[in-house]
Design a protein around this motif. Structure first.
Motif, short mmCIF file in Angstrom:
data_model
loop_
_atom_site.label_atom_id
_atom_site.label_comp_id
_atom_site.label_asym_id
_atom_site.label_seq_id
_atom_site.Cartn_x
_atom_site.Cartn_y
_atom_site.Cartn_z
N MET A 1 0.84 -1.18 0.00
CA MET A 1 0.00 0.00 0.00
C MET A 1 0.88 1.24 0.00
SD MET A 1 -2.91 1.21 2.67
CE MET A 1 -4.17 0.30 1.83
N ASN A 2 0.49 2.23 -0.75
CA ASN A 2 1.25 3.46 -0.88
C ASN A 2 0.78 4.49 0.15
OD1 ASN A 2 2.49 5.81 -1.64
ND2 ASN A 2 2.01 5.62 -3.81
N THR A 3 1.59 4.73 1.17
CA THR A 3 1.21 5.69 2.21
C THR A 3 1.34 7.13 1.75
OG1 THR A 3 3.43 5.59 3.16
CG2 THR A 3 1.76 4.11 4.10
N ASP A 4 2.02 7.35 0.63
CA ASP A 4 2.15 8.72 0.12
C ASP A 4 0.78 9.33 -0.18
OD1 ASP A 4 4.89 8.74 0.36
OD2 ASP A 4 5.22 8.02 -1.69
N LYS A 5 -0.18 8.53 -0.63
CA LYS A 5 -1.53 9.03 -0.92
C LYS A 5 -2.21 9.53 0.36
CE LYS A 5 -1.77 8.23 -5.34
NZ LYS A 5 -1.80 9.30 -6.29
N LEU A 6 -2.00 8.81 1.46
CA LEU A 6 -2.56 9.23 2.74
C LEU A 6 -1.90 10.52 3.21
CD1 LEU A 6 -4.56 8.65 5.02
CD2 LEU A 6 -2.83 7.18 6.05
N LYS A 7 -0.60 10.63 3.01
CA LYS A 7 0.11 11.86 3.37
C LYS A 7 -0.39 13.04 2.54
CE LYS A 7 4.29 9.44 4.79
NZ LYS A 7 5.67 9.11 4.43
N GLU A 8 -0.65 12.80 1.26
CA GLU A 8 -1.20 13.85 0.40
C GLU A 8 -2.59 14.27 0.88
OE1 GLU A 8 -1.19 12.53 -3.69
OE2 GLU A 8 0.96 12.11 -3.63
N PHE A 9 -3.41 13.30 1.27
CA PHE A 9 -4.75 13.59 1.79
C PHE A 9 -4.63 14.46 3.04
CE2 PHE A 9 -8.44 12.82 4.42
CZ PHE A 9 -9.50 12.79 3.53
N GLU A 10 -3.72 14.10 3.93
CA GLU A 10 -3.54 14.86 5.18
C GLU A 10 -3.14 16.29 4.87
OE1 GLU A 10 -2.40 16.82 8.53
OE2 GLU A 10 -0.83 16.32 7.09
N MET A 11 -2.23 16.48 3.93
CA MET A 11 -1.81 17.85 3.58
C MET A 11 -2.93 18.62 2.88
SD MET A 11 2.22 17.24 2.56
CE MET A 11 2.06 18.29 1.18
N LYS A 12 -3.65 17.96 1.98
CA LYS A 12 -4.72 18.63 1.23
C LYS A 12 -5.84 19.11 2.16
CE LYS A 12 -7.99 17.92 -2.54
NZ LYS A 12 -8.44 17.01 -3.61
N TYR A 13 -6.22 18.27 3.13
CA TYR A 13 -7.36 18.60 3.99
C TYR A 13 -6.95 19.04 5.40
CZ TYR A 13 -10.12 16.62 0.25
OH TYR A 13 -10.69 16.38 -0.99
N ASP A 14 -5.65 19.21 5.64
CA ASP A 14 -5.16 19.67 6.95
C ASP A 14 -5.82 18.89 8.09
OD1 ASP A 14 -3.39 21.65 6.00
OD2 ASP A 14 -5.04 23.07 5.78
N CYS A 15 -5.74 17.58 8.02
CA CYS A 15 -6.47 16.72 8.96
C CYS A 15 -6.17 17.03 10.43
CB CYS A 15 -6.17 15.25 8.67
SG CYS A 15 -6.70 14.72 7.03
N PHE A 16 -4.89 17.19 10.76
CA PHE A 16 -4.56 17.44 12.16
C PHE A 16 -4.99 18.83 12.60
CE2 PHE A 16 -1.71 13.80 11.46
CZ PHE A 16 -2.10 13.01 12.52
N LEU A 17 -4.83 19.83 11.75
CA LEU A 17 -5.31 21.18 12.10
C LEU A 17 -6.83 21.18 12.25
CD1 LEU A 17 -3.05 23.45 9.88
CD2 LEU A 17 -2.89 23.08 12.34
N LYS A 18 -7.50 20.46 11.36
CA LYS A 18 -8.96 20.35 11.44
C LYS A 18 -9.36 19.65 12.74
CE LYS A 18 -11.11 19.67 7.61
NZ LYS A 18 -11.75 19.15 6.38
N ALA A 19 -8.62 18.62 13.13
CA ALA A 19 -8.91 17.90 14.37
C ALA A 19 -8.73 18.80 15.59
CB ALA A 19 -8.03 16.65 14.49
N ILE A 20 -7.68 19.61 15.59
CA ILE A 20 -7.45 20.52 16.72
C ILE A 20 -8.57 21.53 16.82
CG2 ILE A 20 -5.94 22.38 17.55
CD1 ILE A 20 -3.57 20.66 16.38
N ASP A 21 -8.95 22.12 15.71
CA ASP A 21 -10.05 23.09 15.69
C ASP A 21 -11.35 22.44 16.18
OD1 ASP A 21 -11.29 25.66 14.98
OD2 ASP A 21 -12.22 24.51 13.36
N CYS A 22 -11.63 21.25 15.68
CA CYS A 22 -12.87 20.56 16.04
C CYS A 22 -12.87 20.13 17.50
CB CYS A 22 -13.10 19.36 15.13
SG CYS A 22 -13.55 19.85 13.46
N PHE A 23 -11.70 19.77 18.04
CA PHE A 23 -11.61 19.41 19.46
C PHE A 23 -12.11 20.57 20.32
CE2 PHE A 23 -9.39 19.91 23.49
CZ PHE A 23 -9.73 18.73 24.13
N TRP A 24 -11.60 21.78 20.04
CA TRP A 24 -12.00 22.93 20.86
C TRP A 24 -13.47 23.27 20.68
CZ3 TRP A 24 -9.38 23.52 24.89
CH2 TRP A 24 -8.01 23.25 24.90
#
Length: 106
Positions: A1-24
């Motif tokens: 499995m190519n993890t680069d696609k998941l890394k691209e998804f994370e960068m495109k949608y700012d998953c961790f930044l979105k998670a931090i915002d949604c947590f608060w």
């Protein structure tokens, strides 16, 4: 499995930044909507002292339902006074839209 696609998804949608915002948003809504439960969970500590750390991101295909559901799970460790006491997660569909979130205490 190519993890680069998941890394691209994370960068495109700012998953961790979105998670931090949604947590608060999650915590502040909980405090307003259900103050008794909120204060039971967070007792005496000042929530402004919480630190959120990246835990993991994963692609999931959930077969529990009649039709499999594909989503990306982004998880944060919730740290207070140097100790992890909870995990917050958001589930994003493959278009980057939030489909669920939650907080689980350890």
């Amino acid at each position: 499995m190519n993890t680069d696609k998941l890394k691209e998804f994370e960068m495109k949608y700012d998953c961790f930044l979105k998670a931090i915002d949604c947590f608060w948003k999650y915590v502040n809504s909980w405090k307003i909507d259900e103050p008794d439960e909120f204060y039971e969970a967070f007792t005496t500590f000042n929530i402004s002292k919480i630190i959120l750390e990246k835990e993991k991101i994963s692609l999931v295909i959930n077969y529990r339902f009649d039709n499999p559901i594909e989503y990306v799970n982004t998880t944060l460790n919730v740290i207070f006074m140097g100790r992890s006491f909870a995990e917050y997660y958001i589930l994003l569909n493959l278009n980057g839209e939030i489909i669920d979130d939650g907080l689980s205490f350890e």
